[in-house]
Design a protein around this motif. Structure first.
Motif, PDB file in Angstrom:
ATOM      1  N   SER A  45     -17.358   5.879   9.287  1.00 25.88           N
ATOM      2  CA  SER A  45     -17.521   7.329   9.187  1.00 25.88           C
ATOM      3  C   SER A  45     -16.612   8.054  10.169  1.00 25.88           C
ATOM      4  O   SER A  45     -16.005   9.085   9.838  1.00 25.88           O
ATOM      5  N   ALA A  46     -16.508   7.519  11.388  1.00 28.68           N
ATOM      6  CA  ALA A  46     -15.647   8.146  12.396  1.00 28.68           C
ATOM      7  C   ALA A  46     -14.188   8.138  11.951  1.00 28.68           C
ATOM      8  O   ALA A  46     -13.455   9.127  12.123  1.00 28.68           O
ATOM      9  N   LEU A  47     -13.751   7.036  11.366  1.00 27.15           N
ATOM     10  CA  LEU A  47     -12.371   6.958  10.889  1.00 27.15           C
ATOM     11  C   LEU A  47     -12.127   7.934   9.741  1.00 27.15           C
ATOM     12  O   LEU A  47     -11.055   8.537   9.640  1.00 27.15           O
ATOM     13  N   MET A  48     -13.122   8.113   8.864  1.00 26.25           N
ATOM     14  CA  MET A  48     -12.966   9.082   7.785  1.00 26.25           C
ATOM     15  C   MET A  48     -12.949  10.514   8.329  1.00 26.25           C
ATOM     16  O   MET A  48     -12.194  11.363   7.834  1.00 26.25           O
ATOM     17  N   VAL A  60      -6.354   3.602  13.854  1.00 24.15           N
ATOM     18  CA  VAL A  60      -6.177   5.031  14.120  1.00 24.15           C
ATOM     19  C   VAL A  60      -4.829   5.516  13.581  1.00 24.15           C
ATOM     20  O   VAL A  60      -4.741   6.557  12.921  1.00 24.15           O
ATOM     21  N   LEU A  61      -3.769   4.766  13.860  1.00 18.72           N
ATOM     22  CA  LEU A  61      -2.455   5.143  13.352  1.00 18.72           C
ATOM     23  C   LEU A  61      -2.447   5.208  11.821  1.00 18.72           C
ATOM     24  O   LEU A  61      -1.859   6.116  11.228  1.00 18.72           O
ATOM     25  N   SER A  62      -3.099   4.235  11.191  1.00 18.16           N
ATOM     26  CA  SER A  62      -3.138   4.188   9.734  1.00 18.16           C
ATOM     27  C   SER A  62      -3.783   5.440   9.158  1.00 18.16           C
ATOM     28  O   SER A  62      -3.240   6.082   8.250  1.00 18.16           O
ATOM     29  N   GLU A  63      -4.930   5.827   9.687  1.00 12.91           N
ATOM     30  CA  GLU A  63      -5.620   7.002   9.144  1.00 12.91           C
ATOM     31  C   GLU A  63      -4.843   8.290   9.422  1.00 12.91           C
ATOM     32  O   GLU A  63      -4.839   9.212   8.599  1.00 12.91           O
ATOM     33  N   VAL A  64      -4.166   8.352  10.561  1.00 10.99           N
ATOM     34  CA  VAL A  64      -3.388   9.545  10.887  1.00 10.99           C
ATOM     35  C   VAL A  64      -2.228   9.716   9.912  1.00 10.99           C
ATOM     36  O   VAL A  64      -2.023  10.804   9.344  1.00 10.99           O
ATOM     37  N   VAL A  65      -1.454   8.657   9.679  1.00 13.75           N
ATOM     38  CA  VAL A  65      -0.284   8.802   8.800  1.00 13.75           C
ATOM     39  C   VAL A  65      -0.710   8.994   7.345  1.00 13.75           C
ATOM     40  O   VAL A  65      -0.037   9.700   6.589  1.00 13.75           O
TER      41      VAL A  65
END
Length: 469
Positions: A58-61, A143-148
């Motif tokens: 959930s935090a990553l989403m 984190v990098l994956s979700e940001v890009v």
């Protein structure tokens, strides 16, 4: 003693047999827990991993949605991503993905430079069984994956929650001093639970755990997988939505047209899935490494920005492509173009050194192929809606590409909350596609990305190890 008289482990509470005198071990899946005893303590750990996976997923989403909001003005729930991209014009549409190229290139270069030899590939760790997932490297790449991806990169958003769920399973298993087989099962359950949390697919994620991550659909595998995924999905409801990822998809009536098309389309999709997997495997081996990532990623993402001037649906994981196909929206020309371009830009993003998932990019490609094939078939035998063909194509493509037909079928049903009336043609197409892909090659979108003898990393002057990225 007959072959049925196997020793039952754990010993049942009721010692007396039924009046027939037959032993319970006639049914082979109740005979023993094998090397992963399902003790009360283990079940508590399974629930704990489910809770952690649900919270972390959930935090990553939430991070992804926040980036999408900043970049394109998307709502706080992540709905309407493609519509927001379409509203943006000129540099407003291109700038976020150009920034993603710089952030991703520099970020992954530094992360890999300062975490040499550390693993962030859950699949490799599970299947090789000789390594440990690095929390530092896994958290950084997630984190990098979700940001890009939030900025527009053409990759799946599920890889990060899956990875961090697996990390949670590994860390909790080590803390509890579980045996290696128990810890491996807990890692797999965590990986599936991460998928369940972000896509609200507890049953499909459990089958993904069993079919893909463990490779064994047995009672002692399925029970923990289902339990862990259900807990993660329930926890995620607190922070995310309990609605289907693809809302508004209606049920379609089954008819002879869909059955015939499934027989024809299934093998064709199987061939295309094998080709897709080969491309992914080749590009994963030859992807940019070392300082080249800093150059390659901005260049590739700039190309994506150029294509998105005409096809904004190429941004992100491809959710809108699949949704439109399921709803029967979009022209034949646009869907055909997206069916070709989406795999290309996804492969190029991986080749540039980015990390991300392939689940939705593959699913949406299958939906687009199914929709296009259905429209063309409809000229010969009209009557069935485009959305039905898209559902069949999506299930066949993802089942074949994962080499997991059960998981593929159930995931499509759970993602849409529809599809049961056309389950027979979906099954026919998925089985045929999976069988053809397996006969042609045998790799999946997961095994194709795992390095064997990896090339030498020019920055570290050493083999890059088990992480193909």
């Amino acid at each position: 003693m007959t072959s049925y008289e196997r020793q039952r482990r754990p010993v049942p509470l009721l010692k007396k047999r039924l009046p027939s005198g037959q032993g319970s071990t006639v049914q082979p899946n109740v005979t023993s827990d094998g090397d992963t005893p399902l003790t009360v303590r283990f079940w508590v750990l399974v629930a704990l991993v489910g809770v952690v996976s649900g919270v972390v997923g959930s935090a990553l989403m939430k991070l992804l949605f926040a980036v999408e909001h900043l970049a394109f003005g998307v709502g706080s729930d992540g709905q309407g991503f493609t519509a927001a991209v379409e509203r943006a014009s000129g540099w407003e549409r291109a700038t976020p993905v150009l920034i993603a190229g710089v952030i991703g290139g520099v970020g992954w270069y530094l992360l890999r430079r300062f975490t040499p030899g550390m693993s962030s590939e859950a699949d490799a760790v599970l299947w090789a069984g000789t390594d440990r997932l690095s929390f530092r490297r896994s958290a950084g790449t997630s984190v990098l994956s979700e940001v890009v991806i939030g900025l527009g990169a053409s990759l799946g958003r599920e890889a990060a929650p899956k990875l961090m769920g697996a990390v949670a399973g590994g860390l909790i298993g080590e803390w509890a001093r579980l045996t290696d087989p128990q810890r491996r099962l807990l890692i797999a359950c965590g990986g599936g639970a991460g998928l369940a949390a972000v896509y609200n697919v507890p049953l499909g994620a459990a089958l993904f755990t069993a079919e893909v991550l463990i490779g064994s659909v047995t009672l002692t595998t399925v029970m923990p997988a289902v339990g862990c995924s259900a807990v993660a999905a329930a926890v995620a409801w607190v922070f995310l939505s309990d609605e289907p990822i693809y809302p508004g998809v209606v049920d379609h009536a089954v008819d002879g047209r869909l059955l015939v098309w499934a027989v024809i389309g299934g093998p064709v999709i199987g061939v295309l899935a094998a080709l897709y997997i080969r491309v992914i495997g080749w590009i994963s081996f030859h992807q940019a490494r070392g300082a080249w990532v800093i150059v390659a990623m901005p260049v590739v993402f700039a190309g994506l920005a150029g294509l998105a001037v005409v096809y904004p649906q190429l941004y992100g994981n491809g959710r809108s492509i699949a949704h439109d196909a399921f709803l029967g929206l979009g022209s034949l020309g646009v869907l055909a173009a997206l069916a070709v371009l989406k795999p290309v830009v996804t492969a190029l993003c991986l080749g540039a050194g980015a990390s991300g998932g392939l689940f939705t990019p593959v699913l949406c490609t299958g939906a687009a192929i199914g929709a296009v094939g259905g429209v063309l078939f409809g000229h010969l035998w009209p009557g069935s809606p485009m959305g039905a063909y898209a559902m069949i194509g999506a299930a066949a493509m993802i089942g074949a590409a994962m080499q997991a037909p059960l998981a593929g079928l159930v995931l499509v049903v759970e993602l849409t909350h529809s599809g049961l009336p056309i389950m027979v043609p979906m099954i026919i197409a998925t089985v045929l596609a999976t069988a053809v892909t397996r006969r042609i090659d045998g790799y999946s979108i997961y095994s194709a990305r795992i390095a064997g003898q990896a090339p030498v990393d020019p920055v570290l002057s050493r083999p890059s190890g088990g992480d193909p990225r």
